[in-house]
Write a protein that holds these residues in place. Structure first.
Motif, short mmCIF file in Angstrom:
data_model
loop_
_atom_site.label_atom_id
_atom_site.label_comp_id
_atom_site.label_asym_id
_atom_site.label_seq_id
_atom_site.Cartn_x
_atom_site.Cartn_y
_atom_site.Cartn_z
N ILE A 32 0.84 -1.21 0.00
CA ILE A 32 0.00 0.00 0.00
C ILE A 32 0.87 1.26 0.00
N LEU A 33 1.84 1.29 0.90
CA LEU A 33 2.64 2.52 1.05
C LEU A 33 3.55 2.75 -0.16
N ARG A 65 -7.16 -7.40 10.07
CA ARG A 65 -7.80 -6.70 11.18
C ARG A 65 -6.90 -5.58 11.69
N SER A 66 -5.62 -5.88 11.80
CA SER A 66 -4.66 -4.88 12.26
C SER A 66 -4.58 -3.73 11.26
N THR A 69 -7.57 -1.51 11.62
CA THR A 69 -7.49 -0.63 12.78
C THR A 69 -6.53 0.52 12.51
N GLN A 70 -5.51 0.25 11.71
CA GLN A 70 -4.56 1.31 11.33
C GLN A 70 -5.11 2.21 10.24
N LEU A 72 -5.55 1.57 7.17
CA LEU A 72 -4.93 1.42 5.85
C LEU A 72 -5.89 0.75 4.89
N ILE A 88 -5.85 7.54 2.09
CA ILE A 88 -4.95 8.01 3.14
C ILE A 88 -4.47 9.41 2.80
N SER A 92 -6.34 11.64 7.80
CA SER A 92 -5.95 10.51 8.65
C SER A 92 -5.19 11.00 9.87
#
Lengths: 246, 246
Positions: A32-33, A65-66, A69-70, A72, A88, A92
């Motif tokens: 993603i980044l 899930r993580s 929560t972030q 992303l 993003i 954000s």
DNA sequence: CGGCGTGGCATTGTCGGACAATAAACCGCT
DNA sequence: AGCGGTTTATTGTCCGACAATGCCACGCCG
């Protein structure tokens, strides 16, 4: 591709052992980044990801899930659902600050006055930059807000929202998105108190002061804008302390 | 307690349906934020939580995974391990800002200069407050840092760390923890660049300017402190632009 | 007597497979 | 063409098992 789980032998010494979930999470995060996955893109289904990474769906789901929560990615159940790459942008940052500050305030780990103080310190450069960099659209939006504030009665539930929008708009007009996010977030967390002691007199004074700020921004007069916002903030602080902010 | 999963009938209209994972997560979050669970407390084992909430361990684990990502708890595998309530202080805010800003920078959603600009705007009130509120220990720590900076050679890998500590210490001396977190976080994200063009001349000048700032803080002279930090920031900005910050 | 490996044990981590819930698309009936 | 039921793809949850982890106690050996 016949490799199976559990084979990370003979690697660089000192290399920390990463659990499967961490590796999956990291790989997707990097995708993603790095831009490999773009905003709105749909990830493969969880079963497919599990196959590709050669881990169980449980592990993939914990990683997702993580990431959710972030902020992303976001998850959508149903037939055409799936895991989508979240937009993003600088908002954000505002959300992250709001969440963290909110937790710290309810836990009593920071004081309300500390948040308010930082916000006020940020609003000064914000108006100066706004006066320097404002676009014609910014002016339009600001005048619209002030007009609506003038029209609203003091017990209108829209009042706090309008005030937040006003200060957020100024920060946005500064052209600095980090600054805008901070001001917006801190204002969001300090606003509810303003809402309490709001007499018609205070309401009228506020609108007048807002108008003065906008005029200075329109005139691109940074010093006048700074004076106006400082007067406004000082006025508000006085009318808050008078009410006894525990 | 013979109720089974899936029975949320006849409830308030408009009440959003919450999935089991969300409810578990929320209940634990409230327990933490309300103080019912304190820093360092050990949550019951996942199997026990599953029994209490009457959901599967999978669901409990997803809730805990989310809370872990939010830094409200941390997980420790092993015999005496478990899920512990994380310390939540103002440093959490700094971490949250660092993460978010980092993501935004690598994605190109914000510009480096925006971050640096906000940091510089925050450092001015920070030194003023530091000059007003500093304790004797603050003075001691600041002098120690400057001494170590003077001793360090320009190619010492400690140099960036010392510079970050210096600016962070000042912000902490301000007494405003929100301000300290912001300055520290933004400095952390803008520091790597300083590290590049560092000649012995620049190094000496930096130490001299740092010393001037500390002197002003020691003397509790807010105006002098502001002058000193502005000179310092201006100097740094000049020696960054000269290097061509892509 | 003291260090040190070693095996037990409680807990989290991962696996595999099944089924429920969800929501869009599809289809057939009118 | 509209409407309603059905299909379908995907996430959400459940269950039971086993692996990995890391503390602890115990016993072996120096």
């Amino acid at each position: 591709m016949a490799e199976h789980r559990g084979d990370q032998p003979a690697r660089m010494i000192g290399q920390k052992v990463l659990r499967p979930r961490e590796q999956v999470e990291e790989r997707i995060r990097v995708a993603i980044l790095s831009g490999e996955l773009k905003t709105g893109d749909l990830l493969p289904p969880e079963t497919e990801l599990a196959r590709q990474f050669n881990v169980s769906r449980t592990t993939v789901r914990e990683a997702l899930r993580s990431l959710t929560t972030q902020r992303l990615i976001y998850k959508v159940p149903g037939s055409r659902g799936g895991n989508f790459v979240q937009l993003i942008d600088h908002h954000s940052l505002g959300s992250a600050v709001i969440d963290s500050v909110h937790n710290l305030l309810t836990l009593g780990s920071i004081e309300f006055t500390e948040v308010a103080e930082v916000r006020q310190h940020l609003e000064v450069p914000a108006v100066r930059l706004a006066a320097a960099n404002r676009s014609d659209e910014d002016v339009e939006r600001l005048r619209d807000i002030v007009a609506r504030q003038k029209a609203a009665s003091v017990d209108d539930p829209e009042v706090p929202k309008l005030d937040e929008q006003f200060h957020t708009l100024i920060a946005q007009a500064s052209g600095n998105r980090v600054l805008a996010s901070f001001v917006s977030a801190l204002h969001h967390e300090t606003e509810p108190v303003h809402y309490l002691d709001l007499s018609p007199d205070v309401g009228r004074a506020t609108v007048r002061q807002h108008k003065a700020i906008v005029d200075a921004i329109v005139a691109k007069d940074q010093d006048a804008a700074e004076d106006a916002i400082i007067k406004h903030l000082t006025y508000l602080r006085k009318h808050l302390a008078a009410h006894g902010t525990h």
